[in-house]
Design an enzyme around this catalytic site. Structure first.
Site, PDB file in Angstrom:
ATOM      1  N   ASP A 178     -63.684 -14.765   2.904  1.00 33.29           N
ATOM      2  CA  ASP A 178     -62.925 -14.532   1.671  1.00 33.29           C
ATOM      3  C   ASP A 178     -63.725 -13.742   0.627  1.00 33.29           C
ATOM      4  OD1 ASP A 178     -60.918 -16.043   2.765  1.00 33.29           O
ATOM      5  OD2 ASP A 178     -61.200 -17.781   1.456  1.00 33.29           O
ATOM      6  N   LYS A 220     -58.499 -17.039  -6.204  1.00 32.49           N
ATOM      7  CA  LYS A 220     -57.373 -16.468  -5.444  1.00 32.49           C
ATOM      8  C   LYS A 220     -56.434 -17.570  -5.001  1.00 32.49           C
ATOM      9  CE  LYS A 220     -58.754 -18.052  -1.214  1.00 32.49           C
ATOM     10  NZ  LYS A 220     -58.066 -19.066  -0.449  1.00 32.49           N
TER      11      LYS A 220
HETATM   12  O1  C5P Z   1     -65.929 -17.350   6.565  1.00 31.08           O
HETATM   13  P1  C5P Z   1     -66.154 -18.663   5.916  1.00 31.08           P
HETATM   14  O2  C5P Z   1     -67.606 -19.047   5.877  1.00 31.08           O
HETATM   15  O3  C5P Z   1     -65.495 -18.786   4.572  1.00 31.08           O
HETATM   16  O4  C5P Z   1     -65.432 -19.728   6.833  1.00 31.08           O
HETATM   17  C1  C5P Z   1     -65.633 -21.102   6.670  1.00 31.08           C
HETATM   18  C2  C5P Z   1     -65.092 -21.813   7.887  1.00 31.08           C
HETATM   19  O5  C5P Z   1     -63.660 -21.714   7.914  1.00 31.08           O
HETATM   20  C3  C5P Z   1     -65.547 -21.244   9.217  1.00 31.08           C
HETATM   21  O6  C5P Z   1     -66.751 -21.800   9.623  1.00 31.08           O
HETATM   22  C4  C5P Z   1     -64.423 -21.643  10.145  1.00 31.08           C
HETATM   23  O7  C5P Z   1     -64.537 -23.000  10.515  1.00 31.08           O
HETATM   24  C5  C5P Z   1     -63.202 -21.539   9.240  1.00 31.08           C
HETATM   25  N1  C5P Z   1     -62.520 -20.237   9.344  1.00 31.08           N
HETATM   26  C6  C5P Z   1     -61.803 -19.936  10.495  1.00 31.08           C
HETATM   27  N2  C5P Z   1     -61.163 -18.732  10.596  1.00 31.08           N
HETATM   28  C7  C5P Z   1     -61.186 -17.844   9.578  1.00 31.08           C
HETATM   29  C8  C5P Z   1     -61.896 -18.146   8.382  1.00 31.08           C
HETATM   30  C9  C5P Z   1     -62.551 -19.352   8.303  1.00 31.08           C
HETATM   31  O8  C5P Z   1     -61.768 -20.730  11.435  1.00 31.08           O
HETATM   32  N3  C5P Z   1     -60.524 -16.696   9.699  1.00 31.08           N
END
Ligand code: C5P
Length: 303
Positions: free
Chosen positions: A142, A15
């Site tokens: 994501d 993406k």
């Molecule tokens: O959800 P995911 O594991 O992909 O997120 C990885 C990191 O990215 C999270 O631990 C956080 O630090 C950051 N993040 C965030 N806000 C979001 C998505 C991700 O702060 N909406």
């Protein structure tokens, strides 16, 4: 290391975020987003087959940087589905990578969504779309979009999706940088650079450009609130952005949390020449051309 036989193979896209509006950090540490996802035609292929125990293998560019333990989102997806059904996740997961690793193109999320769909088919667990999306949201912000593909607005931390209409094909060039950028580190840098972040909202002009398939209009609306943070951590990305726009891109931006940079081209021919120029500029490791939108995760083979 090779792809297992007698298994199920799923193809799942990368993406690009055509708009990534980031709000303030929430008490849970995540950020509220207005995240306009567009799936692009670069794919990982995830194959699952019965095995004595859970194991992961990986081939393709950057495969040596992919964790082969239970921290891999593909393993976590298999474990999550098996856990819900009270069965063992004894499966060999093979990931054939084509999506840049740690590049801000949701490659890890793609593998999570792909493994989930593949295990559901292999085990005949019959999960509904809603249950698959729920598991995806548990795996990462994501991951639901990797399952769905096309184009969608993600709100909340990006996991709550509203499908969007796309009225044409957009042509992209992706400049892949050496090494990755840590998503949490980029969000931390965003917090440092943005003491007061307004509530994130999708831009009506951007949604209209997607809907009509107007690349020039989309190019003027592209926006990524994480870009200053990614550039702060990796200043050389400014050279890549300059090289892509000098080569005729309508616009360029950092993809997600980076370090991949994305360039919108007016047509396929222009995309090919921008990719050549980016490679020749020496400001990136490789350059890839891809069209969008692309379909979400889908079973391609039940060998
Ligand atoms: O959800 P995911 O594991 O992909 O997120 C990885 C990191 O990215 C999270 O631990 C956080 O630090 C950051 N993040 C965030 N806000 C979001 C998505 C991700 O702060 N909406």
């Amino acid at each position: 290391m090779s792809r297992p036989v007698n298994g199920v193979a799923v193809r799942v896209p990368a993406k690009v975020n055509v708009q990534l509006a980031v709000g303030a950090a929430r008490p849970d540490g995540f950020h509220d987003l207005a995240n306009v996802f567009l799936a692009v035609g670069l794919y990982d292929e995830v194959t699952v087959a019965p095995a004595d125990e859970l194991r992961i293998t990986c081939t393709g560019p950057g495969a040596d940087q992919v964790p082969l333990d239970r921290t891999n989102l593909a393993a976590r997806a298999a474990l999550a589905l098996a856990g819900r059904r009270g069965i063992a996740a004894d499966v060999h997961i093979h990931i054939d990578k084509d999506i840049p690793v740690a590049g801000g193109m949701a490659g890890g999320s793609a593998d999570g969504a792909g493994a989930l769909l593949a295990c559901d088919a292999l085990w005949g667990t019959g999960a509904t779309r809603a249950e698959l999306l729920e598991i995806c949201a548990e795996l990462g912000s994501d991951v639901p979009f990797s399952l769905v593909g096309g184009a969608a607005l993600g709100t909340g931390r990006g996991e709550r999706l509203t499908p969007l209409d796309v009225g044409g094909t957009f042509h992209w060039v992706f400049a892949v940088a050496d090494g990755g950028l840590s998503t949490p580190a980029v969000y931390r840098e965003f917090d440092r650079l943005t003491p007061v972040a307004p509530a994130p909202e999708a831009a009506p002009a951007l949604l209209a450009a997607l809907c009509t398939g107007d690349a020039t209009a989309l190019s003027t609306a592209l926006a990524n609130d994480l870009q200053p943070a990614a550039l702060s951590l990796r200043p050389s990305l400014a050279d890549t952005l300059a090289a892509g726009t000098a080569a005729g891109a309508l616009a360029g931006l950092v993809s997600g949390s980076g370090p991949t940079t994305a360039f919108l081209a007016k047509d396929a021919e222009s995309a090919a020449s921008i990719a050549d120029a980016l490679l020749a500029s020496g400001t990136c490791r490789t350059a890839r051309v891809a069209g969008s939108p692309a379909p979400g995760a889908r079973v391609v083979d039940r060998a």
